[in-house]
Design an enzyme around this catalytic site. Sequence first.
Site, PDB file in Angstrom:
ATOM      1  N   ASP A  95       0.862  -1.178   0.000  1.00 42.92           N
ATOM      2  CA  ASP A  95       0.000   0.000   0.000  1.00 42.92           C
ATOM      3  C   ASP A  95       0.895   1.223   0.000  1.00 42.92           C
ATOM      4  O   ASP A  95       1.738   1.394   0.888  1.00 42.92           O
ATOM      5  CB  ASP A  95      -0.895   0.023   1.240  1.00 42.92           C
ATOM      6  CG  ASP A  95      -1.928  -1.100   1.229  1.00 42.92           C
ATOM      7  OD1 ASP A  95      -2.216  -1.622   0.141  1.00 42.92           O
ATOM      8  OD2 ASP A  95      -2.432  -1.454   2.304  1.00 42.92           O
ATOM      9  N   ASP A 105     -13.703  -4.125  -2.471  1.00 37.97           N
ATOM     10  CA  ASP A 105     -13.537  -3.878  -1.035  1.00 37.97           C
ATOM     11  C   ASP A 105     -14.904  -4.065  -0.393  1.00 37.97           C
ATOM     12  O   ASP A 105     -15.783  -3.204  -0.513  1.00 37.97           O
ATOM     13  CB  ASP A 105     -13.011  -2.463  -0.786  1.00 37.97           C
ATOM     14  CG  ASP A 105     -11.607  -2.255  -1.335  1.00 37.97           C
ATOM     15  OD1 ASP A 105     -10.910  -3.269  -1.565  1.00 37.97           O
ATOM     16  OD2 ASP A 105     -11.220  -1.098  -1.545  1.00 37.97           O
TER      17      ASP A 105
END
Length: 283
Positions: A11, A130
């Site tokens: 990330d 997600d």
Amino acid sequence: MLAKRVIPCLDVKDGRVVKGVSFVNLRDAGDPVENAKFYDEQGADELIFLDITASHEKRKIILDIVEKTAEDVFMPLTVGGGIKSLDDIRDLLNAGCDKVSINTTAVKDPFFISRAAERFGSQCIVVAIDAKRVADNMADATGEDWFSDSGMKDVILDMAIPRVPSGNQWAISTHGGRKMKRINAVRWAKKMEELGAGEFMLTSMDKDGTKDGYDIELTRTISESVSIPVIASGGAGTLEHLYDGLAFGKADAVLAASIFHFREYTVRQAKEYLRSRDIPVRL
């Protein structure tokens, strides 16, 4: 049986690798290019770069990091975050990545996935989902009323269905987890496969960063609903969690961040453990 994959995820925010819980409370985890080299040497099957604030901050994609990584790293590389156009995909592929991960833009324009798959091939189009379990406050999530007029009405979340656990529903989020949408994650996955997605990166927003293990029910439900590969993401804290995601979640690959970034386990250790439990992996 095809070999299962172990995929570290980086990330990225402001050019640095970060890790948080449910996409917030981020802490620094190093330089992305150096991390990528480290995982390449360890034998990771693939690597995923996610610019987790690009869509929220409306920034450009991280081409410079991709180019630097591709110069020294030779495992397949997937990049996501801030992809808004076919030109963005072209630029990333030209910079050296093998696949792109798309979430927010797919929700804004589902048929973007079909155009991308037609232009570049389904094999390089990953749809990121997600997903979050439906809660009582989900009625406050952003609606997608325009779906009714675009052939997408069937993916809208039915709030009349009983809540999880009895209802087994998940909604999806966009903008790095910042915005909830009243879209049924399972139906959305089926629709994205129909439109040409080649793979799913499925992240449990409830589990992300907790190290409590993947949402096995979510992972299995999606995996059994589609025929393309599913990458399980969100919650890996032990090697057993990786096994659970593959054996019980029926995923084709497992993604992990914290356990690799902070050197709790190596990719090699993960693969050796999985092989010892009869999961086919490449060593």
